[in-house]
Write an enzyme that holds these catalytic residues in place. Structure first.
Site, PDB file in Angstrom:
ATOM      1  N   ASP A 149       4.286  22.003  -6.566  1.00 25.91           N
ATOM      2  CA  ASP A 149       4.272  20.548  -6.702  1.00 25.91           C
ATOM      3  C   ASP A 149       5.483  19.923  -6.024  1.00 25.91           C
ATOM      4  O   ASP A 149       5.393  18.824  -5.478  1.00 25.91           O
ATOM      5  CB  ASP A 149       4.223  20.159  -8.177  1.00 25.91           C
ATOM      6  CG  ASP A 149       3.711  18.733  -8.383  1.00 25.91           C
ATOM      7  OD1 ASP A 149       2.760  18.344  -7.670  1.00 25.91           O
ATOM      8  OD2 ASP A 149       4.256  18.024  -9.239  1.00 25.91           O
ATOM      9  N   CYS A 188      -3.323  10.562  -7.075  1.00 29.47           N
ATOM     10  CA  CYS A 188      -2.247  11.380  -7.626  1.00 29.47           C
ATOM     11  C   CYS A 188      -1.497  10.617  -8.712  1.00 29.47           C
ATOM     12  O   CYS A 188      -1.284  11.117  -9.815  1.00 29.47           O
ATOM     13  CB  CYS A 188      -1.288  11.810  -6.517  1.00 29.47           C
ATOM     14  SG  CYS A 188       0.142  12.743  -7.113  1.00 29.47           S
ATOM     15  N   TYR A 248      -2.097  11.403 -12.826  1.00 30.82           N
ATOM     16  CA  TYR A 248      -1.006  11.961 -13.616  1.00 30.82           C
ATOM     17  C   TYR A 248      -0.637  11.034 -14.776  1.00 30.82           C
ATOM     18  O   TYR A 248      -0.326  11.507 -15.874  1.00 30.82           O
ATOM     19  CB  TYR A 248       0.215  12.235 -12.733  1.00 30.82           C
ATOM     20  CG  TYR A 248       0.216  13.626 -12.149  1.00 30.82           C
ATOM     21  CD1 TYR A 248       1.142  14.587 -12.556  1.00 30.82           C
ATOM     22  CD2 TYR A 248      -0.721  14.006 -11.188  1.00 30.82           C
ATOM     23  CE1 TYR A 248       1.143  15.868 -12.038  1.00 30.82           C
ATOM     24  CE2 TYR A 248      -0.737  15.283 -10.654  1.00 30.82           C
ATOM     25  CZ  TYR A 248       0.190  16.213 -11.080  1.00 30.82           C
ATOM     26  OH  TYR A 248       0.173  17.479 -10.565  1.00 30.82           O
ATOM     27  N   TYR A 255       5.046  11.818 -17.572  1.00 29.17           N
ATOM     28  CA  TYR A 255       3.866  11.147 -17.033  1.00 29.17           C
ATOM     29  C   TYR A 255       3.208  10.197 -18.026  1.00 29.17           C
ATOM     30  O   TYR A 255       2.413   9.333 -17.630  1.00 29.17           O
ATOM     31  CB  TYR A 255       2.879  12.185 -16.500  1.00 29.17           C
ATOM     32  CG  TYR A 255       3.472  12.928 -15.324  1.00 29.17           C
ATOM     33  CD1 TYR A 255       3.746  12.277 -14.132  1.00 29.17           C
ATOM     34  CD2 TYR A 255       3.821  14.277 -15.427  1.00 29.17           C
ATOM     35  CE1 TYR A 255       4.323  12.936 -13.058  1.00 29.17           C
ATOM     36  CE2 TYR A 255       4.397  14.953 -14.357  1.00 29.17           C
ATOM     37  CZ  TYR A 255       4.648  14.270 -13.181  1.00 29.17           C
ATOM     38  OH  TYR A 255       5.239  14.927 -12.124  1.00 29.17           O
ATOM     39  N   GLU A 270      -6.862  17.071  -5.950  1.00 31.76           N
ATOM     40  CA  GLU A 270      -6.066  17.182  -7.177  1.00 31.76           C
ATOM     41  C   GLU A 270      -6.652  18.262  -8.084  1.00 31.76           C
ATOM     42  O   GLU A 270      -5.916  19.101  -8.629  1.00 31.76           O
ATOM     43  CB  GLU A 270      -6.051  15.832  -7.923  1.00 31.76           C
ATOM     44  CG  GLU A 270      -5.092  14.806  -7.362  1.00 31.76           C
ATOM     45  CD  GLU A 270      -3.636  15.162  -7.637  1.00 31.76           C
ATOM     46  OE1 GLU A 270      -3.371  16.014  -8.505  1.00 31.76           O
ATOM     47  OE2 GLU A 270      -2.782  14.590  -6.972  1.00 31.76           O
TER      48      GLU A 270
END
Length: 206
Positions: free
Chosen positions: A44, A131, A135, A157, A194
């Site tokens: 990541d 993204c 998240y 997040y 993703e």
């Protein structure tokens, strides 16, 4: 309904797959193998560096000052995410200096960078929004109290500040999309990438 809301709704099937992914569920209940999470953090971090470069490319092509400054704020947000990864790397002994990107990571980063280099600003936003919004959604869907060693990840997040950053990007998407078909395709492609990224994180590294 805004365009960003519409695209998110159209991809509810992928969102459900992500939430049901064993890697994501393992974070939520704290049962995920720490080695798998360590590998994910390294991948990541590699991804986020490319994400930052995509923001920079979009910033350089901003059609107005307000858009340019918003991309600058979004770029600063990536730095905060990378600090989270550095924290894990420091405390868990994760080697961030010699990351070999997995095929799923390369597929995602190459898609983002190619889109940022050649697509319109609106389509770039469509490729990058999943993204951020995903998240933020995952963070609020999981329970930090049951995440154990992954509590900090969930809280990062789930933080309203992260949701606000995602909303900034969605606002740019709403403002700048002029090719709805291309934007819809880019958004869907990013969502599938993703999911593939989480799937790949379930496989131990070399």
């Amino acid at each position: 309904m805004t365009l960003a809301e519409q695209l998110w709704s159209e991809n509810a099937d992928v969102v459900a797959e992500v939430l049901d992914n064993p890697f994501v569920r393992g974070i939520g209940d704290g049962s995920l193998d720490r080695k798998l999470f360590a590998g994910y953090v390294a991948q990541d971090a590699y991804f986020l560096e490319s994400f930052a470069r995509a923001y920079a490319l979009a910033l350089a092509r901003s059609p107005d000052t307000a858009t340019l400054l918003t991309f600058a704020d979004l770029l600063a947000g990536v730095r905060e995410e990378l600090r989270l990864h550095e924290s894990y790397a420091s405390s868990w002994g994760i080697d961030m200096a010699n990351v070999e990107p997995a095929p799923a990571t390369l597929a995602y980063t190459e898609f983002l960078l190619a889109t940022a280099a050649t697509g319109s600003v609106g389509v770039v936003c469509a490729a990058m929004t999943p993204c951020m919004r995903l998240y933020a959604h995952v963070g609020t869907a999981l329970d930090a109290d049951t995440a154990g060693p992954y509590r900090q990840w969930v809280e990062t997040y789930a933080d309203p500040g992260f949701d606000e950053v995602a909303a900034l990007l969605e606002k740019l998407l709403d403002q700048h999309v002029d090719d709805l078909t291309a934007a819809r395709m880019a958004y869907r492609r990013a969502m599938r990438l993703e999911l593939a990224f989480f799937d790949a994180a379930l496989k131990p590294g070399p």
